[in-house]
Design a protein around this motif. Sequence first.
Motif, PDB file in Angstrom:
ATOM      1  N   ILE A 140      19.797  -1.143 -12.653  1.00 18.04           N
ATOM      2  CA  ILE A 140      20.505   0.096 -12.338  1.00 18.04           C
ATOM      3  C   ILE A 140      20.402   1.115 -13.472  1.00 18.04           C
ATOM      4  O   ILE A 140      20.471   2.334 -13.242  1.00 18.04           O
ATOM      5  CB  ILE A 140      21.994  -0.188 -12.005  1.00 18.04           C
ATOM      6  N   ALA A 141      20.178   0.638 -14.717  1.00 19.83           N
ATOM      7  CA  ALA A 141      20.050   1.552 -15.853  1.00 19.83           C
ATOM      8  C   ALA A 141      18.761   2.356 -15.798  1.00 19.83           C
ATOM      9  O   ALA A 141      18.643   3.386 -16.455  1.00 19.83           O
ATOM     10  CB  ALA A 141      20.123   0.781 -17.170  1.00 19.83           C
ATOM     11  N   ARG A 142      17.779   1.894 -15.051  1.00 14.52           N
ATOM     12  CA  ARG A 142      16.553   2.664 -14.844  1.00 14.52           C
ATOM     13  C   ARG A 142      16.763   3.706 -13.753  1.00 14.52           C
ATOM     14  O   ARG A 142      16.168   4.790 -13.774  1.00 14.52           O
ATOM     15  CB  ARG A 142      15.406   1.737 -14.441  1.00 14.52           C
ATOM     16  N   LEU A 143      17.597   3.378 -12.792  1.00 11.67           N
ATOM     17  CA  LEU A 143      17.763   4.230 -11.617  1.00 11.67           C
ATOM     18  C   LEU A 143      18.573   5.493 -11.928  1.00 11.67           C
ATOM     19  O   LEU A 143      18.228   6.592 -11.482  1.00 11.67           O
ATOM     20  CB  LEU A 143      18.446   3.435 -10.501  1.00 11.67           C
ATOM     21  N   ILE A 144      19.647   5.338 -12.683  1.00 13.08           N
ATOM     22  CA  ILE A 144      20.545   6.466 -12.955  1.00 13.08           C
ATOM     23  C   ILE A 144      19.806   7.656 -13.576  1.00 13.08           C
ATOM     24  O   ILE A 144      19.903   8.781 -13.072  1.00 13.08           O
ATOM     25  CB  ILE A 144      21.731   6.022 -13.827  1.00 13.08           C
ATOM     26  N   PRO A 145      19.027   7.472 -14.667  1.00 11.40           N
ATOM     27  CA  PRO A 145      18.352   8.627 -15.259  1.00 11.40           C
ATOM     28  C   PRO A 145      17.246   9.210 -14.383  1.00 11.40           C
ATOM     29  O   PRO A 145      16.837  10.357 -14.597  1.00 11.40           O
ATOM     30  CB  PRO A 145      17.777   8.073 -16.572  1.00 11.40           C
ATOM     31  N   GLN A 146      16.769   8.444 -13.397  1.00 13.26           N
ATOM     32  CA  GLN A 146      15.751   8.989 -12.506  1.00 13.26           C
ATOM     33  C   GLN A 146      16.326  10.009 -11.529  1.00 13.26           C
ATOM     34  O   GLN A 146      15.575  10.684 -10.831  1.00 13.26           O
ATOM     35  CB  GLN A 146      15.035   7.861 -11.763  1.00 13.26           C
ATOM     36  N   SER A 147      17.633  10.124 -11.507  1.00 13.57           N
ATOM     37  CA  SER A 147      18.251  11.173 -10.685  1.00 13.57           C
ATOM     38  C   SER A 147      18.323  12.498 -11.442  1.00 13.57           C
ATOM     39  O   SER A 147      18.413  13.569 -10.827  1.00 13.57           O
ATOM     40  CB  SER A 147      19.662  10.749 -10.258  1.00 13.57           C
ATOM     41  N   PHE A 148      18.253  12.449 -12.786  1.00 15.49           N
ATOM     42  CA  PHE A 148      18.463  13.644 -13.600  1.00 15.49           C
ATOM     43  C   PHE A 148      17.496  14.763 -13.244  1.00 15.49           C
ATOM     44  O   PHE A 148      17.886  15.925 -13.096  1.00 15.49           O
ATOM     45  CB  PHE A 148      18.309  13.328 -15.089  1.00 15.49           C
ATOM     46  N   TYR A 149      16.203  14.434 -13.143  1.00 14.84           N
ATOM     47  CA  TYR A 149      15.208  15.507 -12.985  1.00 14.84           C
ATOM     48  C   TYR A 149      15.167  16.100 -11.586  1.00 14.84           C
ATOM     49  O   TYR A 149      14.549  17.126 -11.370  1.00 14.84           O
ATOM     50  CB  TYR A 149      13.814  15.074 -13.447  1.00 14.84           C
ATOM     51  N   TYR A 150      15.854  15.486 -10.645  1.00 14.57           N
ATOM     52  CA  TYR A 150      15.992  16.130  -9.339  1.00 14.57           C
ATOM     53  C   TYR A 150      16.958  17.314  -9.446  1.00 14.57           C
ATOM     54  O   TYR A 150      16.701  18.399  -8.905  1.00 14.57           O
ATOM     55  CB  TYR A 150      16.475  15.126  -8.289  1.00 14.57           C
ATOM     56  N   PHE A 151      18.065  17.110 -10.131  1.00 11.88           N
ATOM     57  CA  PHE A 151      19.000  18.216 -10.358  1.00 11.88           C
ATOM     58  C   PHE A 151      18.324  19.340 -11.153  1.00 11.88           C
ATOM     59  O   PHE A 151      18.455  20.519 -10.815  1.00 11.88           O
ATOM     60  CB  PHE A 151      20.230  17.712 -11.129  1.00 11.88           C
ATOM     61  N   TYR A 152      17.613  18.956 -12.196  1.00 10.28           N
ATOM     62  CA  TYR A 152      16.980  19.927 -13.091  1.00 10.28           C
ATOM     63  C   TYR A 152      15.919  20.746 -12.360  1.00 10.28           C
ATOM     64  O   TYR A 152      15.878  21.977 -12.474  1.00 10.28           O
ATOM     65  CB  TYR A 152      16.361  19.173 -14.270  1.00 10.28           C
ATOM     66  N   SER A 153      15.072  20.084 -11.593  1.00 11.16           N
ATOM     67  CA  SER A 153      13.994  20.795 -10.888  1.00 11.16           C
ATOM     68  C   SER A 153      14.541  21.627  -9.727  1.00 11.16           C
ATOM     69  O   SER A 153      14.047  22.722  -9.457  1.00 11.16           O
ATOM     70  CB  SER A 153      12.945  19.806 -10.378  1.00 11.16           C
ATOM     71  N   PHE A 154      15.572  21.121  -9.070  1.00 10.32           N
ATOM     72  CA  PHE A 154      16.186  21.889  -7.982  1.00 10.32           C
ATOM     73  C   PHE A 154      16.716  23.218  -8.513  1.00 10.32           C
ATOM     74  O   PHE A 154      16.571  24.268  -7.868  1.00 10.32           O
ATOM     75  CB  PHE A 154      17.318  21.080  -7.337  1.00 10.32           C
ATOM     76  N   ALA A 155      17.330  23.178  -9.687  1.00  8.48           N
ATOM     77  CA  ALA A 155      17.866  24.399 -10.295  1.00  8.48           C
ATOM     78  C   ALA A 155      16.768  25.420 -10.557  1.00  8.48           C
ATOM     79  O   ALA A 155      17.009  26.633 -10.481  1.00  8.48           O
ATOM     80  CB  ALA A 155      18.588  24.058 -11.596  1.00  8.48           C
ATOM     81  N   LYS A 156      15.555  24.935 -10.833  1.00  2.61           N
ATOM     82  CA  LYS A 156      14.436  25.830 -11.144  1.00  2.61           C
ATOM     83  C   LYS A 156      13.960  26.615  -9.916  1.00  2.61           C
ATOM     84  O   LYS A 156      13.394  27.705 -10.048  1.00  2.61           O
ATOM     85  CB  LYS A 156      13.252  25.021 -11.693  1.00  2.61           C
ATOM     86  N   VAL A 157      14.171  26.058  -8.716  1.00  4.76           N
ATOM     87  CA  VAL A 157      13.667  26.723  -7.491  1.00  4.76           C
ATOM     88  C   VAL A 157      14.799  27.186  -6.581  1.00  4.76           C
ATOM     89  O   VAL A 157      14.546  27.694  -5.486  1.00  4.76           O
ATOM     90  CB  VAL A 157      12.713  25.784  -6.711  1.00  4.76           C
ATOM     91  N   GLN A 158      16.015  27.020  -7.036  1.00  7.45           N
ATOM     92  CA  GLN A 158      17.190  27.349  -6.225  1.00  7.45           C
ATOM     93  C   GLN A 158      17.179  28.806  -5.769  1.00  7.45           C
ATOM     94  O   GLN A 158      17.563  29.131  -4.644  1.00  7.45           O
ATOM     95  CB  GLN A 158      18.453  27.050  -7.040  1.00  7.45           C
ATOM     96  N   ALA A 159      16.686  29.704  -6.638  1.00  7.39           N
ATOM     97  CA  ALA A 159      16.703  31.139  -6.337  1.00  7.39           C
ATOM     98  C   ALA A 159      15.769  31.512  -5.180  1.00  7.39           C
ATOM     99  O   ALA A 159      15.901  32.597  -4.594  1.00  7.39           O
ATOM    100  CB  ALA A 159      16.319  31.932  -7.585  1.00  7.39           C
ATOM    101  N   LEU A 160      14.839  30.640  -4.831  1.00  7.63           N
ATOM    102  CA  LEU A 160      13.909  30.923  -3.729  1.00  7.63           C
ATOM    103  C   LEU A 160      14.600  30.858  -2.375  1.00  7.63           C
ATOM    104  O   LEU A 160      14.074  31.349  -1.373  1.00  7.63           O
ATOM    105  CB  LEU A 160      12.733  29.937  -3.765  1.00  7.63           C
TER     106      LEU A 160
END
Length: 434
Positions: free
Chosen positions: A218-238
């Motif tokens: 589970i310690a591998r899984l939790i940080p793999q969610s981080f970059y979904y939030f980060y990348s979503f924020a980058k394209v949110q304005a579209l």
Amino acid sequence: MKFYSTNNPSLKVDLRQAVTQGLAPDNGLYMPERIPVLPKAFFDALPGISFEDMAFTVAQAIIGDDIPKEELQRIIKHTLQFDAPVVKVEEGVYSLELFHGPTLAFKDFGARFMSQLLGYFAKQQHQEIVILAATSGDTGSAVANGFLGVPGTRVVVLYPSGKVSEIQEKQFTTLEQNITALEVEGTFDDCQHLVKQAFLDADLKKKFFLTSANSINIARLIPQSFYYFYSFAKVQALKKPVVYSIPSGNFGNITGGLLAQRMGLPIHRFIAATNSNDVVPEYLKTQTFRPRPSQQTISNAMDVGNPSNFVRMLELFGKNFEALSKDIRGYAFSDEETQQAMRAVFAGQGYIMDPHGAIGYLGLKKYVQETKEDVTGIFLETAHPAKFKEVVEDTLGRTIEIPPALQKFMQGKKKTIPATKEFAAFKDFLLTKF
């Protein structure tokens, strides 16, 4: 936060037990007993939040008070010492580049987070933690480098002989110190099976404090969610629905995205894109999960015939096939199709994809072609093309420059221990050599 076993929801443990055990005693995978939904204010402010602060909020929501705030902040800071840029490839199609870490693969996120978490727990006990990691390529390098020199830990990497690229192999077979590499005559699934058997063996559990660094932890899984939030924020304005296409092997990466979605991130759809090891795309078409021996392909990190995280995917949808197949589409592509995509994108846009990213790109293009939806599509570019130098150069007909971070590994001397896929021999090795 408590974590339950996918084989027995009444079996619950705290974070320390879930991370240090890796696999539940009943052979199940650990899942958080509840997935917290983040407040609307967090999502409204997402574009202006730093990667570190974003990740801390997500991690704290899942972990709760099991780790002191200051310690969790330190772990996050250590994990995210590199960027995950979103690069426009063509109209409506973006690449999420996850290869800017020390081993140039997406697994650096999970491995660095997990190494610090286990290092923190190791300080609280008097027994060395032995980490077993099966790899089809990038897991081994990320885990080995993440744990290199971490006090109180020893890492054993098992990998299929002749089935990883030379650069990948060098990244975890040249380190020594607390890292041991076993070169197994077999497939990735054989390596993964050895690891799972070890966790169920009474003699090994009695002598060693064993855990896993694969995405079953589970310690591998939790940080793999981080970059979904980060990348979503980058394209949110579209202001278009966002679709993620994930090149998938053991399906930890897509499960991290599903976790982010459950926490409130409004992801429109996921695409599970695979090579010829199409167990999950087949399931999405037939409702039949049919694991089988993996086939070797040019996208070797995805050569998995029995993906462990499939059970977590089912859990997240309450084992409801209709709900799962609504949120996830599955497509599989051949080596030839992969190479054709690599050539076409390089010729048209000058962008170099590695074989795994190319499969993610193909999945996204096929989805848009089928649905005709006007979406913002993001495919995950999971490793630097230079890690698959031979394949990329042969496909594109040009020389690929090896980044300095990889060059230093190539200068090291490979040191491995030959092994068979027989568990008795693996068990004997652990008992007699450690």
